[in-house]
Motif scaffolding. Structure first.
Motif, PDB file in Angstrom:
ATOM      1  N   UNK A 149       0.813  -1.210   0.000  1.00 34.68           N
ATOM      2  CA  UNK A 149       0.000   0.000   0.000  1.00 34.68           C
ATOM      3  C   UNK A 149       0.846   1.260   0.000  1.00 34.68           C
ATOM      4  N   UNK A 150       0.677   2.096   1.022  1.00 33.92           N
ATOM      5  CA  UNK A 150       1.419   3.349   1.115  1.00 33.92           C
ATOM      6  C   UNK A 150       2.813   3.185   1.695  1.00 33.92           C
ATOM      7  N   UNK A 151       3.157   1.978   2.144  1.00 36.57           N
ATOM      8  CA  UNK A 151       4.497   1.775   2.668  1.00 36.57           C
ATOM      9  C   UNK A 151       4.501   1.190   4.056  1.00 36.57           C
ATOM     10  N   UNK A 152       4.959   1.966   5.034  1.00 30.00           N
ATOM     11  CA  UNK A 152       5.113   1.471   6.396  1.00 30.00           C
ATOM     12  C   UNK A 152       3.800   0.915   6.955  1.00 30.00           C
ATOM     13  N   UNK A 153       3.909  -0.227   7.596  1.00 32.71           N
ATOM     14  CA  UNK A 153       2.733  -0.794   8.248  1.00 32.71           C
ATOM     15  C   UNK A 153       2.433  -0.018   9.531  1.00 32.71           C
ATOM     16  N   UNK A 154       1.175   0.122   9.847  1.00 34.91           N
ATOM     17  CA  UNK A 154       0.766   0.811  11.060  1.00 34.91           C
ATOM     18  C   UNK A 154       0.847  -0.135  12.256  1.00 34.91           C
ATOM     19  N   UNK A 155       0.905   0.404  13.483  1.00 34.26           N
ATOM     20  CA  UNK A 155       0.896  -0.471  14.664  1.00 34.26           C
ATOM     21  C   UNK A 155      -0.308  -1.409  14.692  1.00 34.26           C
ATOM     22  N   UNK A 156      -1.454  -0.898  14.274  1.00 33.25           N
ATOM     23  CA  UNK A 156      -2.641  -1.742  14.247  1.00 33.25           C
ATOM     24  C   UNK A 156      -2.498  -2.888  13.273  1.00 33.25           C
ATOM     25  N   UNK A 157      -1.917  -2.602  12.105  1.00 38.07           N
ATOM     26  CA  UNK A 157      -1.732  -3.640  11.094  1.00 38.07           C
ATOM     27  C   UNK A 157      -0.705  -4.679  11.558  1.00 38.07           C
ATOM     28  N   UNK A 158       0.321  -4.223  12.275  1.00 40.50           N
ATOM     29  CA  UNK A 158       1.320  -5.150  12.810  1.00 40.50           C
ATOM     30  C   UNK A 158       0.651  -6.154  13.745  1.00 40.50           C
ATOM     31  N   UNK A 159      -0.249  -5.656  14.576  1.00 46.07           N
ATOM     32  CA  UNK A 159      -0.959  -6.535  15.496  1.00 46.07           C
ATOM     33  C   UNK A 159      -1.818  -7.541  14.739  1.00 46.07           C
ATOM     34  N   UNK A 160      -2.465  -7.083  13.666  1.00 43.66           N
ATOM     35  CA  UNK A 160      -3.295  -7.982  12.865  1.00 43.66           C
ATOM     36  C   UNK A 160      -2.441  -9.057  12.193  1.00 43.66           C
ATOM     37  N   UNK A 161      -1.248  -8.673  11.710  1.00 41.62           N
ATOM     38  CA  UNK A 161      -0.354  -9.651  11.086  1.00 41.62           C
ATOM     39  C   UNK A 161       0.090 -10.682  12.110  1.00 41.62           C
ATOM     40  N   UNK A 162       0.409 -10.222  13.319  1.00 44.68           N
ATOM     41  CA  UNK A 162       0.813 -11.156  14.374  1.00 44.68           C
ATOM     42  C   UNK A 162      -0.310 -12.148  14.683  1.00 44.68           C
ATOM     43  N   UNK A 163      -1.534 -11.656  14.754  1.00 39.27           N
ATOM     44  CA  UNK A 163      -2.684 -12.531  15.012  1.00 39.27           C
ATOM     45  C   UNK A 163      -2.838 -13.562  13.899  1.00 39.27           C
ATOM     46  N   UNK A 164      -2.653 -13.119  12.659  1.00 44.54           N
ATOM     47  CA  UNK A 164      -2.742 -14.027  11.514  1.00 44.54           C
ATOM     48  C   UNK A 164      -1.673 -15.110  11.591  1.00 44.54           C
ATOM     49  N   UNK A 165      -0.447 -14.697  11.905  1.00 45.89           N
ATOM     50  CA  UNK A 165       0.647 -15.665  11.987  1.00 45.89           C
ATOM     51  C   UNK A 165       0.403 -16.684  13.089  1.00 45.89           C
ATOM     52  N   UNK A 166      -0.023 -16.217  14.240  1.00 45.81           N
ATOM     53  CA  UNK A 166      -0.263 -17.125  15.361  1.00 45.81           C
ATOM     54  C   UNK A 166      -1.438 -18.064  15.086  1.00 45.81           C
ATOM     55  N   UNK A 167      -2.309 -17.659  14.184  1.00 47.76           N
ATOM     56  CA  UNK A 167      -3.470 -18.476  13.876  1.00 47.76           C
ATOM     57  C   UNK A 167      -3.204 -19.587  12.886  1.00 47.76           C
ATOM     58  N   UNK A 168      -2.028 -19.589  12.240  1.00 51.02           N
ATOM     59  CA  UNK A 168      -1.695 -20.649  11.292  1.00 51.02           C
ATOM     60  C   UNK A 168      -1.379 -21.937  12.050  1.00 51.02           C
ATOM     61  N   UNK A 169      -1.995 -23.049  11.674  1.00 56.74           N
ATOM     62  CA  UNK A 169      -1.790 -24.301  12.414  1.00 56.74           C
ATOM     63  C   UNK A 169      -0.358 -24.809  12.363  1.00 56.74           C
ATOM     64  N   UNK A 170       0.398 -24.394  11.347  1.00 54.24           N
ATOM     65  CA  UNK A 170       1.781 -24.866  11.221  1.00 54.24           C
ATOM     66  C   UNK A 170       2.752 -24.100  12.112  1.00 54.24           C
ATOM     67  N   UNK A 171       2.285 -22.988  12.692  1.00 52.96           N
ATOM     68  CA  UNK A 171       3.160 -22.096  13.445  1.00 52.96           C
ATOM     69  C   UNK A 171       3.213 -22.485  14.913  1.00 52.96           C
ATOM     70  N   UNK A 172       4.432 -22.608  15.443  1.00 48.17           N
ATOM     71  CA  UNK A 172       4.638 -22.949  16.848  1.00 48.17           C
ATOM     72  C   UNK A 172       4.820 -21.701  17.714  1.00 48.17           C
ATOM     73  N   UNK A 173       5.585 -20.711  17.214  1.00 52.00           N
ATOM     74  CA  UNK A 173       5.812 -19.492  17.984  1.00 52.00           C
ATOM     75  C   UNK A 173       6.090 -18.324  17.060  1.00 52.00           C
ATOM     76  N   UNK A 174       5.857 -17.112  17.569  1.00 54.04           N
ATOM     77  CA  UNK A 174       6.061 -15.884  16.809  1.00 54.04           C
ATOM     78  C   UNK A 174       6.759 -14.861  17.716  1.00 54.04           C
ATOM     79  N   UNK A 175       7.855 -14.269  17.218  1.00 58.06           N
ATOM     80  CA  UNK A 175       8.586 -13.252  17.979  1.00 58.06           C
ATOM     81  C   UNK A 175       8.722 -11.998  17.117  1.00 58.06           C
ATOM     82  N   UNK A 176       8.364 -10.851  17.686  1.00 61.26           N
ATOM     83  CA  UNK A 176       8.396  -9.577  16.950  1.00 61.26           C
ATOM     84  C   UNK A 176       9.701  -8.842  17.214  1.00 61.26           C
TER      85      UNK A 176
END
Length: 353
Positions: A100-127
């Motif tokens: 999109x316009x470039x830098x991700x917003x803090x809100x979007x970062x949180x949404x991406x983290x939620x998406x990653x943690x929701x994948x069944x193949x994912x064991x852990x996520x570190x930002x």
């Protein structure tokens, strides 16, 4: 999609006259750790021959005419280990649709983290925030003023380190990630080239590779033309360095005021080093012979000496195929795999200080 490091190492492979089919090789695994630090890397004599086969770069098109995103992945799609992916987030400016316009917003970062943690193949996520990444870069590249001058905090992406469960289908995971808005690209750190320890790098930072018979490098007299399909064809093979050229080069190196110490590495010695370094990779050992190893001089410089001056003089000598300042490919790879930053060699290791 080849990285600058991969392109450079393919030239070294061609110089050695190697006949390795790199498409059959699996990535050589690095020790399990979150990041690959600069002070653990160098290019050995053998590495200059084989590293072009240690990473397979697969581009995933995102559609809409925007740039492809690349992920360095193992040919083994279903992982027999708890694999990692480093997911780099969008930065401005960007031409990629998903950014999109470039830098991700803090809100979007949180949404991406939620998406990653929701994948069944994912064991852990570190930002890792942009600020934290920049602090790490300043520490890792403290000796490289060119990089510190070139890279600003705004150039670095924030990232997530995603650890996958054993048995996860890497292709399935990456197919999902490429559809997530705000993700710029992602890499598999296990595909990063393995580098021996820093003590060896600091002692021998420069390698001077001699021309090999049948080389495809123009510096050795080879003639190359662009083929119809964009590939490079060799119309005249290069010649190997003669005994007289080797002797003259050694005399020059011995008299250079910047050089504190040097030694010659024969094909046999290089092959023995190669066998020890890659003894666990039977496929690679079976595909490599003594004659695939390039002869070389390796140099240790006096403190505060200019490596740029040494390279400029030595690379013009007859019989020299290539002169490599070893921290260059190591640091270019570290920038890409650790920090999501791709810089040309001229920026990482400029020809003049």
């Amino acid at each position: 999609m080849n990285s600058p490091v991969e392109d450079r190492l393919r030239e070294a492979l061609a110089d050695a006259g190697a006949t390795i089919d790199t498409s059959t090789l699996r990535p050589l695994r690095s020790p399990e750790r979150r990041r690959f630090r600069v002070d653990l890397r160098m290019v050995s004599v053998a590495t200059a021959v084989v590293l072009a086969g240690t990473a397979t770069f697969t581009a995933f098109g995102t559609g809409g005419g925007d740039q492809d995103r690349a992920v360095a992945v193992s040919p083994q799609v279903v992982q027999d280990r708890e694999a990692e992916l480093v997911v780099f987030l969008c930065t401005a400016p960007s031409k990629q649709v998903q950014c999109g316009d470039g830098d991700v917003t803090p809100g979007r970062i949180k949404e991406i983290e939620t998406t990653l943690r929701g994948l069944p193949q994912v064991k852990s996520v570190v930002y890792t925030s942009r600020t934290s990444a920049y602090e790490s870069l300043r520490k890792d590249f403290a000796r490289n003023k060119a990089v510190l001058k070139e890279v600003k905090i705004t150039d670095l992406p924030a990232s997530f380190t995603v650890r996958l469960r054993k048995g996860a289908d890497l292709r399935e995971v990456t197919d999902k990630l490429r559809l997530v808005a705000g993700i710029r690209d992602f890499v598999d750190p296990a595909s990063a080239p393995p580098w021996p320890r820093t003590a060896e790098l600091l002692k021998w930072p420069i390698k001077v590779f001699l021309c090999s018979k049948g080389t495809a490098l123009p510096a050795c007299g080879a003639v190359r033309v662009n083929g119809e399909n964009g590939d490079i064809k060799v119309t005249k093979e290069g010649k190997g360095a003669t005994p007289a050229e080797k002797k003259a080069l050694e005399e020059l190196i011995r008299k250079m005021p910047e050089v504190a110490e040097y030694e010659f590495v024969s094909q046999k010695a290089a092959y023995e080093q190669f066998q020890e370094q890659y003894k666990a990779n039977e496929t690679l050992l079976g595909a490599t012979r003594v004659k695939d190893m390039p002869r070389a001089f390796r140099l240790r410089l006096k403190q505060e000496s200019s490596w740029q001056d040494v390279l400029a003089e030595v690379r013009e000598q007859p019989g020299v195929a290539q002169v490599v300042y070893l921290p260059c490919p190591a640091e270019m790879s570290a920038l890409q795999f650790d920090f999501g930053v791709a810089l040309p060699e001229s920026a990482v290791c400029p020809a003049s200080s």
